[in-house]
Design a protein around this motif. Structure first.
Motif, PDB file in Angstrom:
ATOM      1  N   ASP A   1      19.566 -56.745 -85.133  1.00 35.54           N
ATOM      2  CA  ASP A   1      19.491 -56.006 -86.319  1.00 35.54           C
ATOM      3  C   ASP A   1      18.821 -54.743 -85.966  1.00 35.54           C
ATOM      4  OD1 ASP A   1      20.223 -58.107 -87.922  1.00 35.54           O
ATOM      5  OD2 ASP A   1      18.251 -58.769 -88.534  1.00 35.54           O
ATOM      6  N   ALA A   2      18.040 -54.650 -84.913  1.00 40.10           N
ATOM      7  CA  ALA A   2      17.532 -53.526 -84.549  1.00 40.10           C
ATOM      8  C   ALA A   2      18.737 -52.474 -84.137  1.00 40.10           C
ATOM      9  CB  ALA A   2      16.608 -53.478 -83.400  1.00 40.10           C
ATOM     10  N   SER A   3      19.769 -52.902 -83.518  1.00 37.10           N
ATOM     11  CA  SER A   3      20.623 -51.980 -83.040  1.00 37.10           C
ATOM     12  C   SER A   3      21.544 -51.409 -83.982  1.00 37.10           C
ATOM     13  CB  SER A   3      21.698 -52.628 -82.082  1.00 37.10           C
ATOM     14  OG  SER A   3      22.456 -53.805 -82.840  1.00 37.10           O
ATOM     15  N   LEU A   4      21.756 -52.333 -85.177  1.00 36.00           N
ATOM     16  CA  LEU A   4      22.503 -51.695 -86.360  1.00 36.00           C
ATOM     17  C   LEU A   4      21.481 -50.708 -87.145  1.00 36.00           C
ATOM     18  CD1 LEU A   4      24.083 -55.073 -87.592  1.00 36.00           C
ATOM     19  CD2 LEU A   4      25.155 -53.095 -86.775  1.00 36.00           C
ATOM     20  N   MET A   5      20.302 -51.044 -87.339  1.00 41.27           N
ATOM     21  CA  MET A   5      19.265 -50.194 -87.879  1.00 41.27           C
ATOM     22  C   MET A   5      19.311 -48.844 -87.069  1.00 41.27           C
ATOM     23  SD  MET A   5      17.189 -49.041 -90.003  1.00 41.27           S
ATOM     24  CE  MET A   5      17.250 -50.221 -91.229  1.00 41.27           C
ATOM     25  N   SER A   6      19.204 -48.612 -85.689  1.00 45.88           N
ATOM     26  CA  SER A   6      19.314 -47.627 -84.933  1.00 45.88           C
ATOM     27  C   SER A   6      20.730 -46.833 -84.929  1.00 45.88           C
ATOM     28  CB  SER A   6      19.423 -47.963 -83.385  1.00 45.88           C
ATOM     29  OG  SER A   6      17.930 -48.429 -83.099  1.00 45.88           O
ATOM     30  N   ALA A   7      21.542 -47.514 -85.236  1.00 46.86           N
ATOM     31  CA  ALA A   7      22.917 -46.724 -85.677  1.00 46.86           C
ATOM     32  C   ALA A   7      22.710 -46.105 -87.009  1.00 46.86           C
ATOM     33  CB  ALA A   7      24.264 -47.684 -85.725  1.00 46.86           C
ATOM     34  N   VAL A   8      21.973 -46.707 -88.091  1.00 45.82           N
ATOM     35  CA  VAL A   8      21.835 -45.973 -89.219  1.00 45.82           C
ATOM     36  C   VAL A   8      21.046 -44.732 -89.259  1.00 45.82           C
ATOM     37  CG1 VAL A   8      20.632 -46.352 -91.569  1.00 45.82           C
ATOM     38  CG2 VAL A   8      21.992 -48.086 -90.738  1.00 45.82           C
ATOM     39  N   ILE A   9      20.138 -44.937 -88.151  1.00 43.69           N
ATOM     40  CA  ILE A   9      19.065 -43.738 -87.826  1.00 43.69           C
ATOM     41  C   ILE A   9      19.993 -42.518 -87.327  1.00 43.69           C
ATOM     42  CG2 ILE A   9      17.314 -42.790 -86.662  1.00 43.69           C
ATOM     43  CD1 ILE A   9      16.162 -45.497 -86.820  1.00 43.69           C
ATOM     44  N   THR A  10      20.836 -42.694 -86.276  1.00 44.01           N
ATOM     45  CA  THR A  10      21.885 -41.858 -85.815  1.00 44.01           C
ATOM     46  C   THR A  10      22.734 -41.168 -86.970  1.00 44.01           C
ATOM     47  OG1 THR A  10      23.298 -43.393 -85.061  1.00 44.01           O
ATOM     48  CG2 THR A  10      21.596 -42.524 -83.530  1.00 44.01           C
TER      49      THR A  10
ATOM     50  N   LEU B   1      27.822 -42.790 -91.966  1.00 42.65           N
ATOM     51  CA  LEU B   1      26.592 -43.479 -92.411  1.00 42.65           C
ATOM     52  C   LEU B   1      26.798 -44.475 -93.277  1.00 42.65           C
ATOM     53  CD1 LEU B   1      23.431 -43.057 -92.774  1.00 42.65           C
ATOM     54  CD2 LEU B   1      23.630 -41.355 -94.209  1.00 42.65           C
ATOM     55  N   VAL B   2      27.639 -44.417 -94.337  1.00 41.16           N
ATOM     56  CA  VAL B   2      27.820 -45.378 -95.353  1.00 41.16           C
ATOM     57  C   VAL B   2      28.194 -46.673 -94.531  1.00 41.16           C
ATOM     58  CG1 VAL B   2      29.208 -46.100 -97.262  1.00 41.16           C
ATOM     59  CG2 VAL B   2      28.210 -43.846 -97.301  1.00 41.16           C
ATOM     60  N   ALA B   3      29.373 -46.569 -93.453  1.00 37.97           N
ATOM     61  CA  ALA B   3      29.495 -47.830 -92.904  1.00 37.97           C
ATOM     62  C   ALA B   3      28.524 -48.422 -92.101  1.00 37.97           C
ATOM     63  CB  ALA B   3      30.681 -47.318 -91.925  1.00 37.97           C
ATOM     64  N   ASN B   4      27.407 -47.480 -91.434  1.00 38.75           N
ATOM     65  CA  ASN B   4      26.371 -48.024 -90.777  1.00 38.75           C
ATOM     66  C   ASN B   4      25.300 -48.776 -91.421  1.00 38.75           C
ATOM     67  OD1 ASN B   4      27.361 -47.136 -88.046  1.00 38.75           O
ATOM     68  ND2 ASN B   4      26.164 -45.060 -88.420  1.00 38.75           N
TER      69      ASN B   4
END
Length: 507
Positions: free
Chosen positions: A303-312, A168-171
């Protein structure tokens, strides 16, 4: 706090003791070793979706990404060199894991973790982020040996929680560093690996070693004092004598690696190989490794793909708490089976959604936001299932089932298999996505079916059983009892004779 005691289905043996603050704090600090592994998983997938990073190191991928947005989305990231970058960590870890067992057995769990932290710190300085394997060998063993049997599952899963926090921190860092003007944010993402390395290196200095490890190295007086400290009671003779007897029996095994092939260790070796194999073929690393790449591929912007990775990543952390709270109450098998069923359903739905919209040519046209949202929802449900089942239990169960005489060697096999198939999946994923398309999720769903059947028939329940008495679960199992027979030295009077002799000598 209430006294805790182990549940031994074989002879009713119980050990007095408490879940002391000392043990709780110690296990939390030790579990921080997972930050190293988790950060590596999260950071590699994020930087490979940053255009500035691709432009600098993988220009062919960058050009393909920028040239034509209407091209086949399944294949835009297909590059052998790109997958080699993300999977090289696990190839190096595979090599290191083959020697790590000798180190952890000779020097103990504490010093192995310290050594691993120092190596990882040095590696981070030169961007060689492959030394986290020491944490995978030492930390699960440390937590299983230090924790009271009643709380062993919850405390051990702290390691998996630490991994998810690292991801999560990495994302989150990837999301913000990608916005840095000049396109050099990926340098901060990779260099940030020094932080978890410092945490575990400094923390290991203050960690005590486990009584099991001390006894294994002949430090009996220190081990008895340590056992009293970690259990919070003075009456530790029963558990101490069992530990010494198990250690004495283990010393009769001159070649742990060779002994892994003996008939009586057949169930242990099977679990050491198949559990990590199945863990990687759930397809989870496809999601966590390449979450930004995958989301970009299925129609999200960068940006949206990185945010989606944060959500997961948030889902991953949250769901791990479910496992912590339930694993010692519901047991390992129930979580394994429920998680497998949930992952299977999600993979079928995701394959159907992507297949319907992308077809086989990989050109979805205009992708509605609500459609992408549905895909993300089911990916999150899938991640949650893994996070409270195969994620933590894939590390917990192997660390608690191995007898002392083969424990380090068997854990090395467990980690080696894990790293080998993590490398394989990471290396071939983008190529498989390009050729199998949405069928890739069906491919992993097939293995989820196999692993769920395997757990149902072949994994006995291990909750609440002291690790020194774990051999009883195999002797009572419908299938494994034919390998762990009544005449086994550790399964009948041999271990008991050692216990009696040790008790007499200590009076």
């Amino acid at each position: 706090m209430p006294a805790v005691s182990g549940i031994d289905k074989g002879n009713g043996r119980v050990y007095p003791g408490y879940l002391t603050p000392f043990v709780a704090i110690t296990c939390i600090v030790a579990a921080m070793g997972g930050l190293i592994f988790g950060y590596d998983i999260g950071i590699s997938g994020g930087v490979t979706s940053m255009p500035s990073f691709l432009k600098s190191f993988f220009p062919s991928v960058y050009e393909k990404q920028q040239a034509n947005s209407s091209a086949n989305q399944y294949c835009q990231y297909n590059s052998e060199s790109l997958t080699l970058f993300t999977s090289s960590l696990y190839l190096a870890a595979l090599i290191a894991s083959l020697v790590a067992s000798s180190v952890t057995r000779k020097f103990g769990r504490k010093w192995s973790m310290l050594f691993g932290g120092v190596l990882f710190l040095a590696g981070a300085l030169i961007n060689g982020l492959a030394q986290g394997v020491w944490m995978l060998i030492s930390v699960p063993l440390y937590l299983s040996e230090m924790a009271p049997s009643k709380y062993r599952g919850a405390l051990n899963i702290g390691f998996q929680l630490s991994i998810t926090v690292g991801i999560l921190v990495a994302n989150v860092l990837n999301f913000f560093f990608a916005k840095i003007k000049g396109g050099w944010g990926w340098r901060l993402s990779l260099g940030g690996a020094m932080v978890p390395a410092l945490i575990i290196t400094v923390g290991s200095v203050f960690l005590p070693d486990t009584p099991n490890s001390m006894i294994e190295r002949g430090q009996h007086d220190e081990a008895r004092k340590q056992l009293r400290k970690v259990r919070g009671v003075n009456d530790v003779d029963g558990e101490f004598n069992d530990l010494v007897a198990a250690s004495e029996a283990s010393k009769q095994v001159e070649h742990p690696w060779r002994n892994l092939l003996r008939r009586k260790y057949r169930p242990h070796l099977t679990m050491a190989v198949l559990i990590p194999f199945f863990q990687q073929f759930t397809g989870i690393n496809v999601i966590m490794f390449y979450a930004p790449v995958l989301f970009d591929t299925i129609g999200f912007g960068n940006d949206a793909s990185l945010m989606s990775a944060v959500i997961t990543g948030l889902v991953n952390v949250s769901a791990t708490f479910v496992s912590i709270c339930s694993v010692d109450k519901w047991g390992r098998r129930r979580l394994f089976l429920e998680g497998g069923a949930q992952m299977l359903i999600c993979q079928a739905v995701i394959a159907a959604c992507i297949g319907y919209k992308f077809g086989v040519d990989g050109n979805p046209g205009e992708l509605p936001k609500w459609y992408a949202f549905v895909v993300v929802i089911f990916i999150c449900i899938y991640v949650a299932a893994f996070a409270w089942s195969w994620g933590p239990l894939g590390w917990l169960v192997p660390s608690e089932i191995f007898p002392l005489e083969i424990r380090s060697a068997a854990q090395s096999v467990n980690v080696s298999v894990n790293m080998a198939f993590t490398f394989l999946v990471a290396q071939v994923f983008l190529n498989m996505l390009c050729h199998l398309k949405f069928g890739l999720f069906i491919f992993f769903a097939f293995f989820v079916v196999l692993m769920t059947i395997f757990i149902h028939f072949f994994l006995p329940e291990t909750k609440g059983i002291p690790i020194e008495e774990m051999g009883q679960v195999w002797k009572n199992h419908w299938f494994w009892s034919r390998y762990v027979g009544q005449d086994d030295f550790l399964a009948n009077g041999g271990l008991e004779m050692h216990k009696e002799e040790t008790a007499v000598n200590n009076v």
